[in-house]
Motif scaffolding. Structure first.
Motif, PDB file in Angstrom:
ATOM      1  N   PRO A  27       0.813  -1.217   0.000  1.00 29.84           N
ATOM      2  CA  PRO A  27       0.000   0.000   0.000  1.00 29.84           C
ATOM      3  C   PRO A  27       0.851   1.275   0.000  1.00 29.84           C
ATOM      4  O   PRO A  27       0.475   2.277  -0.616  1.00 29.84           O
ATOM      5  CB  PRO A  27      -0.830  -0.084   1.276  1.00 29.84           C
ATOM      6  CG  PRO A  27      -0.658  -1.442   1.823  1.00 29.84           C
ATOM      7  CD  PRO A  27       0.541  -2.055   1.167  1.00 29.84           C
ATOM      8  N   VAL A  28       1.990   1.232   0.658  1.00 30.99           N
ATOM      9  CA  VAL A  28       2.890   2.391   0.667  1.00 30.99           C
ATOM     10  C   VAL A  28       3.432   2.624  -0.745  1.00 30.99           C
ATOM     11  O   VAL A  28       3.466   3.764  -1.239  1.00 30.99           O
ATOM     12  CB  VAL A  28       4.035   2.191   1.677  1.00 30.99           C
ATOM     13  CG1 VAL A  28       5.046   3.323   1.607  1.00 30.99           C
ATOM     14  CG2 VAL A  28       3.487   2.024   3.080  1.00 30.99           C
ATOM     15  N   ALA A  29       3.848   1.541  -1.391  1.00 31.77           N
ATOM     16  CA  ALA A  29       4.356   1.645  -2.759  1.00 31.77           C
ATOM     17  C   ALA A  29       3.276   2.145  -3.708  1.00 31.77           C
ATOM     18  O   ALA A  29       3.533   2.992  -4.568  1.00 31.77           O
ATOM     19  CB  ALA A  29       4.892   0.293  -3.227  1.00 31.77           C
ATOM     20  N   SER A  30       2.054   1.643  -3.551  1.00 34.43           N
ATOM     21  CA  SER A  30       0.949   2.078  -4.415  1.00 34.43           C
ATOM     22  C   SER A  30       0.672   3.569  -4.247  1.00 34.43           C
ATOM     23  O   SER A  30       0.461   4.287  -5.229  1.00 34.43           O
ATOM     24  CB  SER A  30      -0.318   1.278  -4.106  1.00 34.43           C
ATOM     25  OG  SER A  30      -0.128  -0.071  -4.441  1.00 34.43           O
ATOM     26  N   GLY A  31       0.700   4.038  -3.015  1.00 35.19           N
ATOM     27  CA  GLY A  31       0.512   5.465  -2.772  1.00 35.19           C
ATOM     28  C   GLY A  31       1.635   6.291  -3.379  1.00 35.19           C
ATOM     29  O   GLY A  31       1.405   7.359  -3.943  1.00 35.19           O
ATOM     30  N   GLY A  32       2.849   5.776  -3.273  1.00 42.73           N
ATOM     31  CA  GLY A  32       3.995   6.452  -3.884  1.00 42.73           C
ATOM     32  C   GLY A  32       3.872   6.527  -5.391  1.00 42.73           C
ATOM     33  O   GLY A  32       4.194   7.547  -6.005  1.00 42.73           O
ATOM     34  N   LEU A  33       3.387   5.454  -6.003  1.00 40.04           N
ATOM     35  CA  LEU A  33       3.189   5.463  -7.454  1.00 40.04           C
ATOM     36  C   LEU A  33       2.163   6.509  -7.874  1.00 40.04           C
ATOM     37  O   LEU A  33       2.346   7.199  -8.873  1.00 40.04           O
ATOM     38  CB  LEU A  33       2.745   4.076  -7.944  1.00 40.04           C
ATOM     39  CG  LEU A  33       3.822   3.010  -7.959  1.00 40.04           C
ATOM     40  CD1 LEU A  33       3.206   1.645  -8.255  1.00 40.04           C
ATOM     41  CD2 LEU A  33       4.893   3.338  -8.967  1.00 40.04           C
ATOM     42  N   ALA A  34       1.106   6.639  -7.106  1.00 39.58           N
ATOM     43  CA  ALA A  34       0.092   7.650  -7.418  1.00 39.58           C
ATOM     44  C   ALA A  34       0.683   9.054  -7.314  1.00 39.58           C
ATOM     45  O   ALA A  34       0.414   9.918  -8.154  1.00 39.58           O
ATOM     46  CB  ALA A  34      -1.111   7.502  -6.485  1.00 39.58           C
ATOM     47  N   THR A  35       1.495   9.273  -6.308  1.00 44.76           N
ATOM     48  CA  THR A  35       2.147  10.574  -6.156  1.00 44.76           C
ATOM     49  C   THR A  35       3.067  10.852  -7.333  1.00 44.76           C
ATOM     50  O   THR A  35       3.017  11.933  -7.938  1.00 44.76           O
ATOM     51  CB  THR A  35       2.939  10.632  -4.831  1.00 44.76           C
ATOM     52  OG1 THR A  35       2.028  10.459  -3.755  1.00 44.76           O
ATOM     53  CG2 THR A  35       3.679  11.942  -4.687  1.00 44.76           C
ATOM     54  N   VAL A  36       3.908   9.890  -7.672  1.00 43.81           N
ATOM     55  CA  VAL A  36       4.844  10.066  -8.786  1.00 43.81           C
ATOM     56  C   VAL A  36       4.079  10.277 -10.094  1.00 43.81           C
ATOM     57  O   VAL A  36       4.448  11.121 -10.911  1.00 43.81           O
ATOM     58  CB  VAL A  36       5.814   8.874  -8.874  1.00 43.81           C
ATOM     59  CG1 VAL A  36       6.620   8.903 -10.156  1.00 43.81           C
ATOM     60  CG2 VAL A  36       6.737   8.862  -7.658  1.00 43.81           C
ATOM     61  N   ALA A  37       2.994   9.539 -10.297  1.00 38.42           N
ATOM     62  CA  ALA A  37       2.188   9.715 -11.514  1.00 38.42           C
ATOM     63  C   ALA A  37       1.662  11.141 -11.624  1.00 38.42           C
ATOM     64  O   ALA A  37       1.565  11.693 -12.736  1.00 38.42           O
ATOM     65  CB  ALA A  37       1.038   8.717 -11.537  1.00 38.42           C
ATOM     66  N   SER A  38       1.366  11.761 -10.505  1.00 38.81           N
ATOM     67  CA  SER A  38       0.861  13.137 -10.550  1.00 38.81           C
ATOM     68  C   SER A  38       1.940  14.127 -10.988  1.00 38.81           C
ATOM     69  O   SER A  38       1.627  15.229 -11.435  1.00 38.81           O
ATOM     70  CB  SER A  38       0.279  13.540  -9.191  1.00 38.81           C
ATOM     71  OG  SER A  38       1.302  13.775  -8.240  1.00 38.81           O
ATOM     72  N   TRP A  39       3.209  13.753 -10.869  1.00 37.33           N
ATOM     73  CA  TRP A  39       4.307  14.627 -11.297  1.00 37.33           C
ATOM     74  C   TRP A  39       4.560  14.550 -12.805  1.00 37.33           C
ATOM     75  O   TRP A  39       5.202  15.450 -13.367  1.00 37.33           O
ATOM     76  CB  TRP A  39       5.608  14.252 -10.609  1.00 37.33           C
ATOM     77  CG  TRP A  39       5.605  14.321  -9.121  1.00 37.33           C
ATOM     78  CD1 TRP A  39       4.735  15.003  -8.313  1.00 37.33           C
ATOM     79  CD2 TRP A  39       6.511  13.664  -8.251  1.00 37.33           C
ATOM     80  NE1 TRP A  39       5.051  14.812  -6.994  1.00 37.33           N
ATOM     81  CE2 TRP A  39       6.141  13.996  -6.916  1.00 37.33           C
ATOM     82  CE3 TRP A  39       7.603  12.830  -8.441  1.00 37.33           C
ATOM     83  CZ2 TRP A  39       6.830  13.522  -5.813  1.00 37.33           C
ATOM     84  CZ3 TRP A  39       8.289  12.363  -7.342  1.00 37.33           C
ATOM     85  CH2 TRP A  39       7.910  12.708  -6.038  1.00 37.33           C
ATOM     86  N   LEU A  40       4.095  13.496 -13.463  1.00 32.55           N
ATOM     87  CA  LEU A  40       4.453  13.255 -14.862  1.00 32.55           C
ATOM     88  C   LEU A  40       4.066  14.384 -15.818  1.00 32.55           C
ATOM     89  O   LEU A  40       4.869  14.731 -16.687  1.00 32.55           O
ATOM     90  CB  LEU A  40       3.888  11.916 -15.335  1.00 32.55           C
ATOM     91  CG  LEU A  40       4.448  10.688 -14.600  1.00 32.55           C
ATOM     92  CD1 LEU A  40       3.857   9.417 -15.185  1.00 32.55           C
ATOM     93  CD2 LEU A  40       5.967  10.653 -14.621  1.00 32.55           C
TER      94      LEU A  40
END
Length: 118
Positions: A27-40
């Motif tokens: 779940p931590v990794a999934s949240g991190g992926l969502a954050t990083v995706a918002s930077w794209l």
């Protein structure tokens, strides 16, 4: 896709070596992926414009975090190949004058053919 998956696997290897279950990390990794995706979208704009403003932090700051990842991997007996690859890219970007730029400046390293690297 492979960079994302390999990042997850590297993180999982590091955390399981420290006693954290992969299921707890997911779940931590999934949240991190969502954050990083918002930077794209912002990263894409910077790449298209060829200007890499340090909106969050500089390459110099990112390098310090990457160094920490390499050292933590070493101390836990986890492979350092992936973080060392990322560190090599960051080192080259900084050597090329991008230390004060943001992370999207790494695109310049990915654009270079392997034979053109020191």
């Amino acid at each position: 896709m492979y960079g994302i998956l390999d990042g997850f696997l590297q993180g999982t290897a590091l955390l399981t070596a420290a006693g954290v279950d992969a299921a707890a990390f997911t779940p931590v990794a999934s949240g991190g992926l969502a954050t990083v995706a918002s930077w794209l979208p912002g990263y894409a704009r910077q790449i298209d414009e060829g200007a890499y403003a340090a909106a969050d932090s500089t390459m110099d700051t990112h390098l310090a975090a990457i160094d920490h990842l390499v050292h933590e991997s070493e101390s836990l007996g986890v492979s350092t190949e992936f973080p060392r690859f990322v560190k090599a890219l960051a080192d080259r970007a900084i050597a090329d004058g991008h230390g004060g730029n943001g992370y999207p400046a790494l695109i310049e390293q990915f654009r270079k053919p392997a034979g053109d690297r020191p």
